[in-house]
Design a protein around this motif. Structure first.
Motif, short mmCIF file in Angstrom:
data_model
loop_
_atom_site.label_atom_id
_atom_site.label_comp_id
_atom_site.label_asym_id
_atom_site.label_seq_id
_atom_site.Cartn_x
_atom_site.Cartn_y
_atom_site.Cartn_z
N TYR A 114 0.88 -1.15 0.07
CA TYR A 114 -0.03 -0.03 -0.08
C TYR A 114 0.83 1.29 -0.02
O TYR A 114 2.22 1.20 0.27
N LEU A 115 0.13 2.29 -0.17
CA LEU A 115 1.23 3.68 -0.25
C LEU A 115 1.45 3.70 1.18
O LEU A 115 0.69 3.53 2.29
N THR B 145 1.31 6.13 3.26
CA THR B 145 1.21 7.24 3.98
C THR B 145 0.83 7.49 5.31
O THR B 145 1.85 6.59 6.17
N GLY C 41 4.13 -0.25 -1.63
CA GLY C 41 3.56 0.32 -2.82
C GLY C 41 2.38 -0.38 -3.34
O GLY C 41 2.46 -1.61 -3.49
N ASP C 42 1.38 0.21 -4.10
CA ASP C 42 0.17 -0.32 -4.68
C ASP C 42 0.88 -1.15 -6.03
O ASP C 42 -0.02 -2.04 -6.28
#
Length: 331
Positions: free
Chosen positions: A64-65, A67, A93-94
């Motif tokens: 995933y990003l 964040t 990351g995606d």
């Protein structure tokens, strides 16, 4: 003498005897002692000494990003692994979400183990990895895991119960819930916690007041808009995370609703967004850093070949009350 003979003498399964003989670490100490005692009585060769994998690097998979939410967890994992002298190999990351990674991990000689954050892979792939005796820990599993698979998560049920109980104490009875994907363990636990708090005052959850979303601001906005446009809208909204709560704030603003005078809104996670809104969000704080540190602690014990009896760890959450929740408006 056969493995079946040992299993019968020890009163355990053949698979358990095999794990003891091969020095695998996911066997309870009393079970291991029973098997080793049976082997001694039968004159069988002693079990292979337990030892970790030779590799020292740790793969951290977070597809995933990175964040605020995932970034906090990954940072805590990396910092703690550094304290243990372990090299981090980051898979994040995606773009890597649909890349097949797990099956090849045991064949990478430099790897001693892995930490998998909210893994999207089906449970059968995690079970296959576990059967190959590769040390790994799951942070916040999406689906139920077998007892012998190490996992760390927050107390989703009690966290959701606490925020709904807070709203109930303010007089709210018609409370909308914007939950996460229905097949996520966290979403299921929070839905149950929400229902538990409502049941304390004799209220049954209404299907028309529930929405299941991808936990983003845009999804939170559209779902909140649907709920607020009902003929009898809710007086409060609880959301799956702070991002969805921000979307709900926008939907309330577009309808001229004051928060919290006309509508109370609560989030979950307590990331930086929750204290950046006007009003600031009431939310449930997840111990994101501690999730990462606890996962590393479990993994180090697995990698060193130590027996680990408590493999599913749940960390406490905390209700943070801010300005976005208030007494239920008179209707």
């Amino acid at each position: 003498m056969t493995v079946r003979d040992i299993a019968t003498a020890a009163g355990v399964s053949i698979a358990t005897v095999s794990r003891v003989i091969n020095g695998q670490v996911t066997v309870a100490s009393e079970t291991r002692e029973a098997v080793e005692g049976a082997m001694a009585r039968l004159g069988a060769p002693q079990a292979r000494p337990r030892s970790g994998r030779p590799g020292r690097d740790v793969l951290v998979r977070c597809p995933y990003l990175l964040t605020d939410y995932f970034g906090f967890i990954v940072s805590a994992v990396a910092e703690t692994l550094e304290l243990h002298g372990r090299q981090v190999i980051l898979n994040a990351g995606d773009a890597v979400r649909d890349v097949e990674v797990l099956a090849g991990l045991p064949d990478r000689a430099q790897l001693g183990g892995a930490i998998l954050i909210l893994p999207p892979e089906p449970a059968r792939e995690l079970q296959a990895l576990r059967r190959r005796d590769f040390p790994f820990v799951v942070i916040d599993p999406r689906t139920p895991l077998p007892r012998d698979t190490a996992a760390v998560s927050a107390a989703h049920f009690s966290g959701a119960r606490s925020v709904t109980a807070h709203l109930v104490s303010l007089g709210h009875r018609r409370i909308g819930m914007i939950g996460g994907p229905d097949d996520w363990l966290a979403s299921q636990a929070r839905t149950a916690g929400h229902a538990s708090a409502l049941s304390e005052v004799g209220v049954l959850p209404s299907p028309e007041l529930y929405r299941s979303i991808e936990p983003t601001s845009d999804w939170g906005h559209s779902s909140a808009a649907e709920l607020l446009d009902l003929p009898e809208p809710p007086t409060a909204l609880v959301t799956f995370n702070d991002k969805a709560a921000v979307g709900a704030l926008r939907a309330a603003y577009e309808r001229g609703l004051r928060v919290p005078e006309d509508l109370s809104i609560a989030g979950f996670d307590d990331v930086y967004l929750s204290s950046s809104t006007v009003p600031m969000l009431t939310t449930v704080r997840q111990p994101l850093g501690e999730l990462g540190r606890m996962a590393v602690s479990l993994l180090m014990r697995l990698m060193d070949g130590h027996a680990v009896e408590t493999l599913h760890v749940e960390l406490a959450t905390e209700l943070i009350v801010r300005g976005s929740t208030g007494p239920a408006p008179a209707r």
